[in-house]
Structures are given as C-alpha cells and as structure tokens.
Design a protein around this motif. Sequence first.
Motif, PDB file in Angstrom:
ATOM      1  N   ALA A   1      20.998  10.379 104.344  1.00 27.80           N
ATOM      2  CA  ALA A   1      20.379  10.212 103.030  1.00 27.80           C
ATOM      3  C   ALA A   1      21.047  11.056 101.950  1.00 27.80           C
ATOM      4  CB  ALA A   1      18.890  10.560 103.112  1.00 27.80           C
ATOM      5  N   HIS A   2      22.070  11.826 102.295  1.00 29.47           N
ATOM      6  CA  HIS A   2      22.672  12.728 101.307  1.00 29.47           C
ATOM      7  C   HIS A   2      23.297  11.970 100.149  1.00 29.47           C
ATOM      8  CE1 HIS A   2      24.573  16.271  99.624  1.00 29.47           C
ATOM      9  NE2 HIS A   2      25.678  15.535  99.475  1.00 29.47           N
ATOM     10  N   ARG A   3      23.088  12.505  98.938  1.00 27.10           N
ATOM     11  CA  ARG A   3      23.696  11.967  97.732  1.00 27.10           C
ATOM     12  C   ARG A   3      24.497  13.070  97.035  1.00 27.10           C
ATOM     13  NH1 ARG A   3      22.591   8.446 100.305  1.00 27.10           N
ATOM     14  NH2 ARG A   3      21.327   6.600  99.895  1.00 27.10           N
ATOM     15  N   PRO A   4      25.662  12.729  96.482  1.00 30.74           N
ATOM     16  CA  PRO A   4      26.532  13.760  95.901  1.00 30.74           C
ATOM     17  C   PRO A   4      25.921  14.552  94.751  1.00 30.74           C
ATOM     18  CG  PRO A   4      27.783  11.760  96.330  1.00 30.74           C
ATOM     19  CD  PRO A   4      26.337  11.420  96.545  1.00 30.74           C
ATOM     20  N   ASP A   5      24.861  14.068  94.139  1.00 30.15           N
ATOM     21  CA  ASP A   5      24.289  14.796  93.008  1.00 30.15           C
ATOM     22  C   ASP A   5      23.190  15.763  93.426  1.00 30.15           C
ATOM     23  OD1 ASP A   5      22.406  12.917  93.723  1.00 30.15           O
ATOM     24  OD2 ASP A   5      22.018  12.199  91.682  1.00 30.15           O
ATOM     25  N   THR A   6      23.077  16.044  94.727  1.00 27.66           N
ATOM     26  CA  THR A   6      21.996  16.917  95.193  1.00 27.66           C
ATOM     27  C   THR A   6      22.492  18.292  95.627  1.00 27.66           C
ATOM     28  OG1 THR A   6      22.158  15.889  97.388  1.00 27.66           O
ATOM     29  CG2 THR A   6      20.496  15.030  95.882  1.00 27.66           C
ATOM     30  N   GLY A   7      23.721  18.653  95.294  1.00 28.33           N
ATOM     31  CA  GLY A   7      24.211  19.991  95.610  1.00 28.33           C
ATOM     32  C   GLY A   7      24.461  20.182  97.091  1.00 28.33           C
ATOM     33  N   GLY A   8      24.402  21.451  97.518  1.00 27.10           N
ATOM     34  CA  GLY A   8      24.622  21.770  98.915  1.00 27.10           C
ATOM     35  C   GLY A   8      26.071  21.701  99.354  1.00 27.10           C
ATOM     36  N   ARG A   9      27.006  21.772  98.411  1.00 27.33           N
ATOM     37  CA  ARG A   9      28.410  21.714  98.797  1.00 27.33           C
ATOM     38  C   ARG A   9      28.855  23.032  99.455  1.00 27.33           C
ATOM     39  NH1 ARG A   9      31.808  20.167  93.598  1.00 27.33           N
ATOM     40  NH2 ARG A   9      30.766  22.086  92.918  1.00 27.33           N
ATOM     41  N   LEU A  10      29.753  22.928 100.408  1.00 26.30           N
ATOM     42  CA  LEU A  10      30.442  24.095 100.939  1.00 26.30           C
ATOM     43  C   LEU A  10      31.528  24.476  99.947  1.00 26.30           C
ATOM     44  CD1 LEU A  10      31.243  26.064 103.317  1.00 26.30           C
ATOM     45  CD2 LEU A  10      32.852  24.264 104.002  1.00 26.30           C
ATOM     46  N   VAL A  11      31.543  25.738  99.531  1.00 23.65           N
ATOM     47  CA  VAL A  11      32.562  26.211  98.595  1.00 23.65           C
ATOM     48  C   VAL A  11      33.382  27.289  99.296  1.00 23.65           C
ATOM     49  CG1 VAL A  11      33.028  27.278  96.368  1.00 23.65           C
ATOM     50  CG2 VAL A  11      31.113  25.685  96.607  1.00 23.65           C
ATOM     51  N   TYR A  12      34.687  27.062  99.326  1.00 19.91           N
ATOM     52  CA  TYR A  12      35.622  27.975  99.981  1.00 19.91           C
ATOM     53  C   TYR A  12      36.502  28.610  98.917  1.00 19.91           C
ATOM     54  CZ  TYR A  12      39.480  29.439 103.086  1.00 19.91           C
ATOM     55  OH  TYR A  12      40.437  30.147 103.770  1.00 19.91           O
ATOM     56  N   ARG A  13      36.548  29.942  98.906  1.00 16.42           N
ATOM     57  CA  ARG A  13      37.404  30.675  97.968  1.00 16.42           C
ATOM     58  C   ARG A  13      38.527  31.340  98.750  1.00 16.42           C
ATOM     59  NH1 ARG A  13      34.168  34.714  95.723  1.00 16.42           N
ATOM     60  NH2 ARG A  13      35.328  36.480  96.544  1.00 16.42           N
ATOM     61  N   ASN A  14      39.754  30.942  98.434  1.00 16.57           N
ATOM     62  CA  ASN A  14      40.870  31.386  99.257  1.00 16.57           C
ATOM     63  C   ASN A  14      41.482  32.700  98.775  1.00 16.57           C
ATOM     64  OD1 ASN A  14      42.595  30.765  97.089  1.00 16.57           O
ATOM     65  ND2 ASN A  14      43.317  28.856  97.992  1.00 16.57           N
ATOM     66  N   GLU A  15      42.624  33.035  99.360  1.00 18.36           N
ATOM     67  CA  GLU A  15      43.267  34.320  99.111  1.00 18.36           C
ATOM     68  C   GLU A  15      43.815  34.445  97.691  1.00 18.36           C
ATOM     69  OE1 GLU A  15      46.337  31.695 101.292  1.00 18.36           O
ATOM     70  OE2 GLU A  15      44.157  31.938 101.124  1.00 18.36           O
ATOM     71  N   GLU A  16      43.887  33.332  96.958  1.00 19.25           N
ATOM     72  CA  GLU A  16      44.315  33.379  95.562  1.00 19.25           C
ATOM     73  C   GLU A  16      43.139  33.227  94.600  1.00 19.25           C
ATOM     74  OE1 GLU A  16      47.392  30.492  95.005  1.00 19.25           O
ATOM     75  OE2 GLU A  16      48.866  31.645  96.154  1.00 19.25           O
ATOM     76  N   ASP A  17      41.917  33.368  95.130  1.00 23.28           N
ATOM     77  CA  ASP A  17      40.686  33.229  94.348  1.00 23.28           C
ATOM     78  C   ASP A  17      40.524  31.820  93.764  1.00 23.28           C
ATOM     79  OD1 ASP A  17      39.639  35.747  94.805  1.00 23.28           O
ATOM     80  OD2 ASP A  17      40.706  36.640  93.126  1.00 23.28           O
ATOM     81  N   THR A  18      41.125  30.831  94.426  1.00 19.95           N
ATOM     82  CA  THR A  18      40.924  29.432  94.058  1.00 19.95           C
ATOM     83  C   THR A  18      39.806  28.864  94.911  1.00 19.95           C
ATOM     84  OG1 THR A  18      43.263  29.177  93.512  1.00 19.95           O
ATOM     85  CG2 THR A  18      42.011  27.162  93.891  1.00 19.95           C
ATOM     86  N   GLU A  19      38.893  28.120  94.289  1.00 21.44           N
ATOM     87  CA  GLU A  19      37.761  27.569  95.004  1.00 21.44           C
ATOM     88  C   GLU A  19      37.941  26.073  95.258  1.00 21.44           C
ATOM     89  OE1 GLU A  19      34.032  28.493  93.136  1.00 21.44           O
ATOM     90  OE2 GLU A  19      34.020  30.524  93.983  1.00 21.44           O
ATOM     91  N   PHE A  20      37.510  25.663  96.453  1.00 21.45           N
ATOM     92  CA  PHE A  20      37.495  24.255  96.845  1.00 21.45           C
ATOM     93  C   PHE A  20      36.077  23.926  97.304  1.00 21.45           C
ATOM     94  CE2 PHE A  20      41.803  25.739  97.459  1.00 21.45           C
ATOM     95  CZ  PHE A  20      42.582  24.702  96.970  1.00 21.45           C
TER      96      PHE A  20
END
Length: 254
Positions: free
Chosen positions: A192-211
């Motif tokens: 039932a997940h919808r992209p507008d409901t948040g809950g994303r995994l956010v990864y911040r790497n060694e260059e302080d860039t977030e994915f």
Amino acid sequence: MSRTPDTSQEAPPREAALNGAAGFINPEHLTADTLGSLGDWLTRAPSRPFVLRDFVAPRTARAMGAALRALPVWTRCVTAFASDTETEDIPESEWAGHPRRAACHYVARDLPGVLAEGAMESAHQAALRGFLGKALLTDTLRDWIAAGTGISLSSKETSLELACYGPGDQIRPHQDLVPRRVFAVNFYLDEAHRPDTGGRLVYRNEEDTEFAVEPLFNSFSMIQIRPDAWHRVEPYGGAGRGRFTVSVGLHRAA
C-alpha cells in the motif's frame, strides 16, 4: 575513483550463488550482470545505496507483505542513544524533546511465538518461515551478496529486525558501527506504500552527499556500514501502520 574490497575470505562461486537463490530472488536479478553491478557499486566512490526494484519473486513478496501486516506482535519501540553504538528504551512521552533520540516505530517481537501452532494463519506462518529462511537462516541471501561483492559474510552474526511505522515515526541519523558489520539490507514489503507518504531511507556518504531511497513495494536496498557515512529514515506520513520492512545486518566473516 574506486576502492578495492578486502577479499581475504573466499566468496562463493557466482554460479552456485545464483542457483541457490532461485525461487527467492526474482529471476531478472539472478544474472552475472547484476552481480557485476553489485561489485561495481562496492568499489565505486563516493558510496551510495544499491537499489533493485522487484527484487523478491513476486508471489513470495506478496505473501510476506501480507504476513507482516497480519503480525500480532507489533510493539512500540522508542529509543535514545546511550552511546554511539547502543540505544536504550525511553517512554514515548519523552521522544520529541529528548536530546539523543534514536528511533520511534514498531518492531515485531517474539517471532518464535508467532510461529507456534495456532498463533496466526498457517499461510502467514509459512510465508514468514520461507522468507526468513532465505534471508537469514540459510546462506541464500549472504551467498548472493558475497558472490557479487567478493566479501565472505558470516552466517553466525547476521542480525534481523522486522519493523513498521506509524504517523510521524522515524529513525534519526546513525551509523550501525557494530564490529565487522559491513552491509545493511532492507526489503520493503508494503503493497500500500505511496511515494508521497515519506519514510524514505536517507544515506549520507563520505562527501556529505545524501541519497534517498523510496521504500516502494518489493524493493531491495543495501548500504555500506562505514565510519564516514550515516543513514536515517524520514518521518512516515501515511495513515495507520505502513512501511513494512525486513532489515538484515550483514557481517564480514571472522
């Protein structure tokens, strides 16, 4: 720029790993090309999440998603950091203002009890046994990852968490710097997940860039556990419980 992984332990042959994962991983990902992509991901710098959509065999994913939604043992888990690597339970009333808040969500506890006769529908129990057997109790998942990365993974230290989220639930930035832990894997199993409901995994790497990784149904994500990288789960904004997730921590063989 690239890095060379430490392969002091021999990884399983690719053909054996692909054959062993048949019936669990979707056939489109049981290829030498996918394993090659996994190896390229590991050595690529800067680091970022590795994400595959439609990862698990479709019938298995649907059955496991339904089983997670039906679990009778979802328990509130509200924690604060006791140290850089350890957390402690706190009252939920203290969460919002706590200076070292860590996580606020639901986790499934007493899984052996859930698998006892009559604890829940037999079809759900069968789905749980089958999925957790491949993801945790056997080397199916570990061998597939090891064949791609060249890193031998321990069958004795693998960790597991089944989690879901209510409105506002989240996990704050952290690193999971457990000895020899090298990867964190997530299976996202909320149909039932919808992209507008948040809950994303956010990864911040060694260059302080977030994915950010959208937890779309039957997606697989894997991140490297590194002293120069952090990850978190954004606040979930869906109605009721959602973002049903199976998380596996993988450790380098000793």
